[in-house]
Design a protein around this motif. Structure first.
Motif: not given
Lengths: 591, 591
Positions: B381-384, B455-459
């Motif tokens: 979910e975070g990635l999309i 910033g968890k998803h971009v990391m």
């Protein structure tokens, strides 16, 4: 409805502070003082805004119609064309011997830019006539000149260029149109030509077609091609119009844009034509007009972009949406004008920095053409020959991109035909294609122009850039310009070196990078222009110019170009250096 | 006439060799074996080629017409729509409880890609319905679901989304449409909405409008906005159609493209509406559909490009002009097919490498949506959520660019409306604008998504890229891919770091680079896809796959992307690092 206003202020800056025309040694330029050019530009600007621009949308919506073999132009085009003729705008740089006003080609370009911005499709009727005028002026017999030129200078008769056939465009050697010699010294022309801009219409009494055709005995390919004058109505001895020639409009093309211009399929059925220039040297005759014709298309590229940019600026100042993240700008309104948003500004700066750079580049090119004609200046001739494919290819690609960017500022409204943006985008698209598609420009640049005269002209260009940078060594303020320009120029030289080292054993290694080279060179040219313009602006400020907003804006716009556009050069170089392999790797059936 | 044929082979490659769907733990994926998806894709491909593609030109030329308040779609659209309904293509991934087939969203996307390639304007009627279906499915009461969904799953009733008003698009807080509570629990909706795709037409018995409006007591801005179901015809207790609601089509927009779709101005005059979801939480209800809707538009971007690319390849193989500089290829003809020329190949390789990369990227995104829905997978979910603006913004920009490039292959013929290229370009243009203009996507990415959840998803994305590269350390053949990807990913990280270091004290320093960041990230994503696809192709070859031309072509196309497209990353980074100053330097009146 278009609200175009010619940017005469910037044109004056380019003419007088960049090119310093009235100090030039080009014959005719000495009369081009500030007051004179301002008067001409203001008058042309008035015609652009009041006569041409209001018809731009009409031309797009209504288009041209073929009825009973006759082409009807959009409503109002006839009156506007009369106004152009009466104002003498069709004759500005034509030979006074035939009724022209003998002004520099450069000034004609400045005026032409406005006319194109205001109404590209309309302006093509006289633009094509100018091309045909030039061909007859250069290659015609005295008799031909006397017969045709006075009427073409006034646009009482208009002209066309007939090259393309259904099965051949780029490769004219495949041409099938035939010219058979007749007893009276004329030729019978038979064949079909397509994509003939202004091929027929109701704006003039006669249409003088210049037609490429194969006459017997010329050999294979383009070698056998000759150029012919084929008037719609034959001209009697006394200059009056005689019988209708055996030619007709087969069809009007439905196109993506430039609807106001009649793009015709022309059928020649044994039409009477007269040889123009030498037999079997038609390609050469056609190509002597090439630099001007291609510069004219490059000009279309940025002129339409200028019109689109003006609309985008007006919209961005008017449309309110969201708030400036750094603080409310229009507290009296429910939202701020969208020009406050960085990404809207990015688009506007892209547009502005391109258009102003392109204008300087094109005017410089026109100045080189004036030099080469008036002074027989071989260096200028070599330089403009080198620059021509860049002016045509780079400025039309970027001009289209700019129109698309300007349309984007409008959001959904830009996609509707209620606003002028769709038309600007659709009109701008053709300039990337006609007068030699941009891939052909890149081929001309890399395959011919780089090596022309032993590579002399490109070396001269590099020297010019180097000297330009060196001349600003004492001006710390110029460092952002000269540093970026030096770097970009070095990348261009590296790319040229790559072609030299690899193109010999594999021509595809050069040709695979030709398009990127054209763009890389375009950026270097605009970088050079911005460097010169920045210096001119600093100089004006140093000299106490009162219009500081203009000059400071000029410098800031130049800095934007150097900082945000020149980084494209490294990308183009990186692509070029990958050579032929990535491009040529697939077999045809792997696509 | 379009000659579109769905590229099911490449879709199968992405589904089974890249995403390995039938080995996935996503519920429903286990049934997606090769044979099953092949059967579905082949059947959909047949519909695309035989039913939809032949109507694409008709839709463009004829457009929609508003007659006596009723919208008529182009000739043949009604029969084609019936065929789509009968084939069950409108219900593929819908909930079986309401008559859907319950297949993964991913498969629906694959099928949707073909439909869009074949006829983008036509496919929007069901596309919009699917969006409205999802909103009601997620936020509706049981009663609302029972009333509307079965009919919407079959497209007996179609749906729309009403957000934009004349004075507000991006900034919905300015909304004026009002919802007044009535005694019967319904609301009276009054206001004007514009740009309503599929707003009215003759393809369905009813149109279910989802309308954003302000109900009393919600406060200022978007906080006060609620979402309402406003059917064209009221629905009786027994499910039959009742009286006409007080809403009407004010106007059909004349647009640059997608003429086959009815873009309506909708007037609501106290129309009966029912709250969907929570009061004053309309924006949230609308935005839960955002990932899917925006992915769908990104898909349009590359799907139209695919159709344009197919035309360009066919034309380049058929059209003869000039000779291969390295030696004649078609001695039996007067000229070689233009596909021999490096610059034509460059264009085709640009197109092919984009479309295939974009397909992989979009399918991967759809797979993440399936994961997040079916498994409540927060990482997916975070990635999309992070990827969505990139899919929408990058793929539609590049999709348009690709359509323009494909048009260029045709020379002058591409500019005429006799060929499908003008339409593809004009259709593709809208995808850059609607569902949030691409500048808004960039703002969403940089202003919201990068910092989301600390910033968890971009990391996680950077880690994923790093792990991908590392996993190929033992395969020397992968070096051109992993080297380029590592480099590009590092540039993306540097750009992100620049925003962190500069965006705090001046948000414009980040926002000025947001558009370039979106493109930089798009390239990294496609670079990642090409790395994975290359490995899958090498693996297939290692395992003795017989179709070597396909797999070798895949690898060569990937190498082209890495070598010739990823160099754009450095350009974007260089622009980003210039910060706000060049972009913000001018005062408003200096434009």
């Amino acid at each position: 409805m278009s609200s175009f206003i010619a940017n005469t202020k910037d044109m004056q800056f380019v003419l007088h502070e960049l090119l310093k025309v009235s100090n030039s040694d080009v014959p005719g330029y000495e009369e081009m003082d500030r007051d004179f050019t301002e008067a001409v530009l203001d008058a042309a600007g008035k015609v652009s805004s009041e006569v041409l621009a209001p018809l731009n949308e009409v031309g797009d919506k209504e288009g041209c119609v073929l009825e009973n073999g006759v082409v009807r132009t959009p409503k109002g085009f006839d009156k506007a064309f009369e106004a152009m003729k009466e104002g003498g705008w069709t004759a500005l740089d034509c030979d006074p011997e035939f009724g022209g006003q003998g002004m520099p080609y450069l000034l004609n370009c400045a005026v032409g830019e406005m006319f194109v911005s205001a109404n590209m499709a309309f302006n093509m009727y006289q633009g094509l006539t100018h091309g045909a005028y030039s061909a007859i002026h250069t290659h015609g017999t005295d008799d031909q000149k006397q017969t045709y030129l006075p009427k073409m200078v006034t646009c009482d008769w208009t002209g066309t260029m007939n090259l393309t056939e259904p099965h051949c465009g780029t490769d004219l050697g495949l041409m099938r149109t035939k010219a058979e010699p007749q007893d009276d010294g004329s030729y019978a022309i038979t064949g079909t030509k397509i994509f003939i801009s202004a091929g027929d219409h109701d704006l003039s009494d006669n249409v003088i077609h210049l037609v490429l055709a194969k006459a017997p005995g010329g050999g294979e390919g383009t070698k056998g091609v000759s150029l012919f004058i084929v008037p719609k109505f034959l001209v009697n001895e006394d200059g009056s119009l005689g019988e209708r020639n055996s030619l007709s409009v087969g069809k009007l093309e439905e196109k993506m844009g430039i609807h106001g211009n009649a793009t015709c399929v022309m059928n020649y059925d044994g039409a009477k034509g007269w040889l123009l220039g030498d037999l079997h040297k038609g390609m050469r005759a056609m190509f002597t007009m090439m630099n001007e014709a291609r510069l004219g298309v490059g000009l279309q590229g940025y002129a339409v972009a200028e019109a689109a940019y003006q609309e985008a600026v007006a919209y961005a100042k008017d449309r309110t949406q969201g708030r400036d993240v750094t603080g409310v700008k229009a507290p009296e309104k429910a939202a701020d004008p969208i020009i406050v948003h960085p990404d809207v500004r990015r688009m506007l700066m892209d547009q502005k920095s391109f258009v102003e750079g392109a204008r300087a580049f094109t005017f410089w090119g026109a100045h080189l053409i004036d030099r080469s004609h008036a002074l027989n200046d071989a260096e200028a001739e070599g330089l403009i020959s080198l620059m021509t494919p860049v002016i045509k290819g780079f400025l039309t690609d970027k001009g289209f991109e700019t129109a698309v960017s300007a349309q984007q500022v409008f959001g959904g409204h830009g996609y509707t035909e209620d606003w002028p943006m769709s038309q600007h985008v659709r009109d701008a698209r053709i300039a990337m294609i006609y007068e030699g598609a941009n891939g052909i420009q890149a081929l001309d640049l890399v395959g011919r122009k780089l090596a022309q005269d032993g590579g002399k002209h490109v070396m001269a260009f590099f020297e010019m850039v180097k000297a330009e940078c060196k001349s600003h060594d004492d001006d710390e303020r110029m460092k952002p310009f000269t540093d970026a320009l030096k770097n970009a120029s070095k990348q261009l030289q590296t790319a040229g070196m790559f072609f030299m080292q690899n193109g010999m054993k594999n021509p595809n290694a050069a040709l695979s990078g030709s398009y990127d080279f054209m763009h890389l060179m375009g950026h270097v040219c605009l970088g050079l222009m911005w460097t010169r313009m920045a210096k001119a602006a600093f100089t004006a400020l140093d000299n106490g110019a009162s219009d500081t907003a203009f000059y400071e804006g000029k410098i800031a716009t130049g800095r934007y170009y150097m900082a945000r556009q020149l980084p494209a050069c490294a990308m183009h170089l990186a692509r070029i250096e990958t050579g032929a392999d990535p491009v040529m790797a697939l077999a045809d059936d792997q696509f």
